[in-house]
Design an enzyme around this catalytic site. Structure first.
Site, PDB file in Angstrom:
ATOM      1  CG  ASP A  16      17.168   2.291 -68.186  1.00 30.14           C
ATOM      2  OD1 ASP A  16      15.954   2.240 -68.446  1.00 30.14           O
ATOM      3  OD2 ASP A  16      17.609   2.615 -67.062  1.00 30.14           O
ATOM      4  NE  ARG A  20      14.403   7.280 -68.228  1.00 27.69           N
ATOM      5  CZ  ARG A  20      15.579   6.890 -67.767  1.00 27.69           C
ATOM      6  NH1 ARG A  20      16.462   7.785 -67.364  1.00 27.69           N
ATOM      7  NH2 ARG A  20      15.881   5.610 -67.717  1.00 27.69           N
ATOM      8  CD1 TRP A  21      14.768   8.431 -77.629  1.00 36.92           C
ATOM      9  CD2 TRP A  21      12.829   7.642 -78.423  1.00 36.92           C
ATOM     10  NE1 TRP A  21      14.785   8.573 -78.994  1.00 36.92           N
ATOM     11  CE2 TRP A  21      13.603   8.099 -79.497  1.00 36.92           C
ATOM     12  CE3 TRP A  21      11.571   7.098 -78.670  1.00 36.92           C
ATOM     13  CZ2 TRP A  21      13.159   8.014 -80.822  1.00 36.92           C
ATOM     14  CZ3 TRP A  21      11.118   7.023 -79.984  1.00 36.92           C
ATOM     15  CH2 TRP A  21      11.924   7.490 -81.033  1.00 36.92           C
ATOM     16  CG  HIS A  33       9.506  -0.865 -74.993  1.00 35.07           C
ATOM     17  ND1 HIS A  33      10.583  -0.615 -74.179  1.00 35.07           N
ATOM     18  CD2 HIS A  33       8.414  -0.865 -74.171  1.00 35.07           C
ATOM     19  CE1 HIS A  33      10.164  -0.485 -72.919  1.00 35.07           C
ATOM     20  NE2 HIS A  33       8.855  -0.615 -72.892  1.00 35.07           N
ATOM     21  CD1 TRP A  65       8.496 -11.665 -65.332  1.00 41.25           C
ATOM     22  CD2 TRP A  65       6.891 -11.558 -66.884  1.00 41.25           C
ATOM     23  NE1 TRP A  65       8.850 -12.502 -66.368  1.00 41.25           N
ATOM     24  CE2 TRP A  65       7.880 -12.462 -67.327  1.00 41.25           C
ATOM     25  CE3 TRP A  65       5.787 -11.331 -67.706  1.00 41.25           C
ATOM     26  CZ2 TRP A  65       7.805 -13.130 -68.545  1.00 41.25           C
ATOM     27  CZ3 TRP A  65       5.708 -11.995 -68.930  1.00 41.25           C
ATOM     28  CH2 TRP A  65       6.710 -12.887 -69.335  1.00 41.25           C
ATOM     29  CG  LEU A 127      27.502 -11.229 -82.097  1.00 52.03           C
ATOM     30  CD1 LEU A 127      28.473 -10.677 -81.061  1.00 52.03           C
ATOM     31  CD2 LEU A 127      26.607 -10.103 -82.615  1.00 52.03           C
ATOM     32  NE  ARG A 193      18.357   1.975 -60.938  1.00 54.64           N
ATOM     33  CZ  ARG A 193      17.972   3.238 -61.077  1.00 54.64           C
ATOM     34  NH1 ARG A 193      18.607   4.190 -60.418  1.00 54.64           N
ATOM     35  NH2 ARG A 193      16.966   3.559 -61.863  1.00 54.64           N
TER      36      ARG A 193
HETATM   37  C1  FPP Z   1      14.194  -0.293 -70.548  1.00 56.18           C
HETATM   38  O1  FPP Z   1      13.662   0.972 -70.785  1.00 56.18           O
HETATM   39  C2  FPP Z   1      13.906  -1.200 -71.667  1.00 56.18           C
HETATM   40  C3  FPP Z   1      13.207  -2.358 -71.585  1.00 56.18           C
HETATM   41  C4  FPP Z   1      12.606  -2.853 -70.316  1.00 56.18           C
HETATM   42  C5  FPP Z   1      12.925  -3.175 -72.782  1.00 56.18           C
HETATM   43  C6  FPP Z   1      14.025  -3.308 -73.780  1.00 56.18           C
HETATM   44  C7  FPP Z   1      13.471  -3.964 -74.966  1.00 56.18           C
HETATM   45  C8  FPP Z   1      13.703  -3.619 -76.246  1.00 56.18           C
HETATM   46  C9  FPP Z   1      14.661  -2.594 -76.683  1.00 56.18           C
HETATM   47  C10 FPP Z   1      12.890  -4.349 -77.246  1.00 56.18           C
HETATM   48  C11 FPP Z   1      13.587  -5.168 -78.224  1.00 56.18           C
HETATM   49  C12 FPP Z   1      14.596  -6.117 -77.734  1.00 56.18           C
HETATM   50  C13 FPP Z   1      15.089  -7.118 -78.495  1.00 56.18           C
HETATM   51  C14 FPP Z   1      16.204  -7.918 -77.963  1.00 56.18           C
HETATM   52  C15 FPP Z   1      14.552  -7.446 -79.821  1.00 56.18           C
HETATM   53  P1  FPP Z   1      12.525   1.511 -69.792  1.00 56.18           P
HETATM   54  O2  FPP Z   1      11.209   1.054 -70.310  1.00 56.18           O
HETATM   55  O3  FPP Z   1      12.828   1.103 -68.397  1.00 56.18           O
HETATM   56  O4  FPP Z   1      12.700   3.064 -69.977  1.00 56.18           O
HETATM   57  P2  FPP Z   1      12.519   4.220 -68.885  1.00 56.18           P
HETATM   58  O5  FPP Z   1      13.510   3.937 -67.796  1.00 56.18           O
HETATM   59  O6  FPP Z   1      12.822   5.464 -69.632  1.00 56.18           O
HETATM   60  O7  FPP Z   1      11.096   4.145 -68.406  1.00 56.18           O
END
Ligand code: FPP
Length: 240
Positions: A16, A20-21, A33, A65, A127, A193
């Site tokens: 997560d 924000r990053w 992402h 989605w 793994l 959570r």
């Molecule tokens: C949550 O951060 C992250 C996601 C919904 C996507 C996670 C996906 C990746 C890291 C891409 C690559 C994955 C693989 C397995 C190759 P958020 O978007 O909810 O962040 P925020 O809470 O700061 O808005």
């Protein structure tokens, strides 16, 4: 990391904080992402080094989605690219790759790449890396209940008595069948959570929350989580 750390068999991560990053850097959410993929790679390397047997990653939920079309499409394209690019890493590191979730919602192109990578790594014994894609805990439970009901109806139709439903049988209908329940769940970005994730499977999982945003999550952060896990006293409702 301490010398005498207890290595969990199955670690699961709610990745997560990508959005924000990116925002902190004035960039688009997809930039977060994309940088999150580096943390995925580093976490896999760390899991291999430590002898963790299962690493599962919550990459996309059923609820995700409903994010803007541009973000969903970007994330799916990133998945296709990552699965293609990481095949060599899987081969070199004896990693078995699996994707779990609501397959029917994924594109034919992504499914093809996933199926190829799964087939190619099926015999690997190090793994097991599990990417939870279009997955949600409630969806998994409803799906399992429906599948059991269908099998029970079929048994009745054949004049047989349906098998008695118990915890072990129910688990075998979940899409995580055959995978041990997570010992440790790590969630990044400061949120505390479970967000509709592995609701059945996390019955006795230890939770570890860190403020680190996913794209900043390094091996040292993973090591801190293992240190914290080693100090937990797991009693499973019993008295020691
Ligand atoms: C949550 O951060 C992250 C996601 C919904 C996507 C996670 C996906 C990746 C890291 C891409 C690559 C994955 C693989 C397995 C190759 P958020 O978007 O909810 O962040 P925020 O809470 O700061 O808005």
């Amino acid at each position: 990391m301490s010398e005498n750390v207890t290595v969990p068999v199955h670690v699961t991560i709610i990745m997560d904080g990508n959005g924000r990053w990116a925002r902190q850097r004035g960039g688009e959410r997809l930039m977060g992402h994309r940088n999150g993929v580096k943390s995925v790679r580093e976490s896999c390397e760390f899991a291999v080094e430590k002898g963790i047997k299962y690493l599962s990653l919550y990459a996309f939920s059923e609820e995700n989605w409903s994010r803007p079309k541009e973000e969903v499409e970007g994330l799916m394209a990133l998945m296709v690219k990552s699965v293609l690019e990481e095949r060599e890493t899987f081969r070199k590191n004896n990693i078995r790759f699996r994707v779990i979730g609501h397959r029917e919602r994924l594109s034919p192109e992504l499914l093809e790449k996933i199926d190829e990578a799964q087939a190619e790594t099926a015999g690997n014994t190090g793994l097991t890396l599990i990417v939870m894609l279009s997955y949600s805990g409630k969806w998994d439970l409803v799906n399992a209940a429906s599948r059991y009901a269908a099998d029970a109806c079929e048994a009745v139709r054949r004049g047989e008595t349906p098998p008695q439903l118990d915890e072990a049988l129910f688990s075998s209908y979940l899409c995580t069948a055959g995978i041990p329940d997570p010992d440790l769940l790590i969630r990044t970005s400061g949120e505390q959570r479970i967000s509709n994730y592995m609701l059945w499977q996390c019955a006795y999982t230890e939770f570890y929350f860190t403020d680190v945003l996913w794209p900043d999550f390094r091996k040292s952060d993973f090591a801190d989580a293992l240190d914290a896990f080693s100090k937990r006293d797991r009693r499973y409702g019993k008295i020691k």
